[in-house]
Write an enzyme that holds these catalytic residues in place. Structure first.
Site, PDB file in Angstrom:
ATOM      1  N   ARG A 126      64.659  -6.089 -14.554  1.00  0.00           N
ATOM      2  CA  ARG A 126      63.389  -4.743 -14.187  1.00  0.00           C
ATOM      3  C   ARG A 126      64.170  -3.339 -14.885  1.00  0.00           C
ATOM      4  O   ARG A 126      63.824  -2.233 -15.142  1.00  0.00           O
ATOM      5  CB  ARG A 126      63.257  -4.565 -12.847  1.00  0.00           C
ATOM      6  N   HIS A 127      65.603  -3.744 -15.405  1.00  0.00           N
ATOM      7  CA  HIS A 127      65.565  -2.953 -15.775  1.00  0.00           C
ATOM      8  C   HIS A 127      66.262  -2.857 -17.020  1.00  0.00           C
ATOM      9  O   HIS A 127      66.054  -1.953 -17.841  1.00  0.00           O
ATOM     10  CB  HIS A 127      67.849  -2.804 -15.097  1.00  0.00           C
ATOM     11  N   GLY A 129      74.515  21.164 -18.020  1.00  0.00           N
ATOM     12  CA  GLY A 129      73.774  21.502 -19.650  1.00  0.00           C
ATOM     13  C   GLY A 129      74.048  20.235 -20.543  1.00  0.00           C
ATOM     14  O   GLY A 129      73.747  19.880 -21.099  1.00  0.00           O
ATOM     15  N   CYS A 170      81.342  19.660 -18.086  1.00  0.00           N
ATOM     16  CA  CYS A 170      81.231  21.402 -18.288  1.00  0.00           C
ATOM     17  C   CYS A 170      80.907  21.421 -16.901  1.00  0.00           C
ATOM     18  O   CYS A 170      81.224  20.960 -15.769  1.00  0.00           O
ATOM     19  CB  CYS A 170      79.819  21.239 -19.068  1.00  0.00           C
ATOM     20  N   GLY A 171      80.675  22.764 -16.290  1.00  0.00           N
ATOM     21  CA  GLY A 171      80.864  23.713 -15.350  1.00  0.00           C
ATOM     22  C   GLY A 171      79.612  22.426 -14.162  1.00  0.00           C
ATOM     23  O   GLY A 171      80.338  22.601 -13.076  1.00  0.00           O
ATOM     24  N   THR A 172      78.871  22.007 -14.285  1.00  0.00           N
ATOM     25  CA  THR A 172      77.822  21.691 -13.426  1.00  0.00           C
ATOM     26  C   THR A 172      77.672  20.160 -14.066  1.00  0.00           C
ATOM     27  O   THR A 172      77.570  18.965 -12.840  1.00  0.00           O
ATOM     28  CB  THR A 172      76.853  22.280 -13.275  1.00  0.00           C
ATOM     29  N   GLY A 173      77.769  20.159 -14.944  1.00  0.00           N
ATOM     30  CA  GLY A 173      77.641  18.397 -16.297  1.00  0.00           C
ATOM     31  C   GLY A 173      75.625  18.501 -16.170  1.00  0.00           C
ATOM     32  O   GLY A 173      75.639  17.597 -17.069  1.00  0.00           O
ATOM     33  N   HIS A 183      72.246   0.056 -13.490  1.00  0.00           N
ATOM     34  CA  HIS A 183      70.862   0.209 -13.855  1.00  0.00           C
ATOM     35  C   HIS A 183      70.911   0.653 -14.786  1.00  0.00           C
ATOM     36  O   HIS A 183      69.543   0.096 -14.843  1.00  0.00           O
ATOM     37  CB  HIS A 183      70.671   1.107 -12.353  1.00  0.00           C
ATOM     38  N   ASP A 203      83.901  21.413 -22.280  1.00  0.00           N
ATOM     39  CA  ASP A 203      83.494  23.209 -23.005  1.00  0.00           C
ATOM     40  C   ASP A 203      84.407  23.562 -22.079  1.00  0.00           C
ATOM     41  O   ASP A 203      85.675  23.084 -20.793  1.00  0.00           O
ATOM     42  CB  ASP A 203      82.665  24.387 -22.885  1.00  0.00           C
ATOM     43  N   HIS A 204      85.005  25.052 -21.964  1.00  0.00           N
ATOM     44  CA  HIS A 204      85.726  25.775 -20.616  1.00  0.00           C
ATOM     45  C   HIS A 204      85.427  25.574 -19.558  1.00  0.00           C
ATOM     46  O   HIS A 204      86.977  25.779 -18.593  1.00  0.00           O
ATOM     47  CB  HIS A 204      85.254  27.427 -21.009  1.00  0.00           C
TER      48      HIS A 204
END
Length: 147
Positions: free
Chosen positions: A133-134, A70, A65-68, A98, A7-8
């Site tokens: 386990r994974h 969203g 995105c801005g923080t990842g 993992h 996004d922007h």
């Protein structure tokens, strides 16, 4: 195939990563946005990229995105997607080893281009460990998706 979208708030980082992916020799497709548009919405890009990843066996995706956060929340609404927010090389490596993550999410407002490149390279270079386990934990996640 690697799909990339932003996004922007992630657009500039996406544009910075594209030449790096070329340099590493990866085939990729940019799913937008094509230009900087402050009115765009991250769920639109997450939805488009997630479906492309699912429709093309072995494909992976990079969402920004801005923080990842969203992008990560939106992408994970699609069954079969395991999108992970990565903020350093360790979280990138473990996302692959993992979780067998098929999408990595980055924050354009929290990462510089150099760190983003390191994160992407570490994620792309790592392979799923195939440890029992994974596999068991991923199967439990898939069972939750079906419920």
């Amino acid at each position: 195939m690697i799909y990339i979208a932003a996004d922007h708030a992630g657009w500039q980082l996406k544009e910075n990563l594209k030449p790096y992916l070329r340099e590493l020799g990866y085939e990729f497709e940019d799913l937008g946005n094509e230009q900087l548009d402050p009115t765009d919405d991250y769920p639109d890009f997450a939805f488009r990229l997630a479906h492309n990843v699912l429709d093309n066996e072995g494909a992976k995706g990079i969402l920004i995105c801005g923080t990842g956060q969203g992008m990560c929340v939106a992408a994970n609404k699609i069954d079969g997607i395991r999108a992970v927010l990565a903020h350093d090389e360790f979280t990138a490596r473990t996302a692959a080893e993992h979780l067998n993550a098929n999408i990595i999410c980055l924050g354009g407002r929290v990462l510089d281009a150099e760190m983003a490149q390191k994160i992407v390279k570490r994620w792309l270079d790592a392979e799923f460990s195939d440890e029992e386990r994974h596999k068991r934990r991923i199967e439990k996640i898939e069972n939750i998706e079906r419920s």
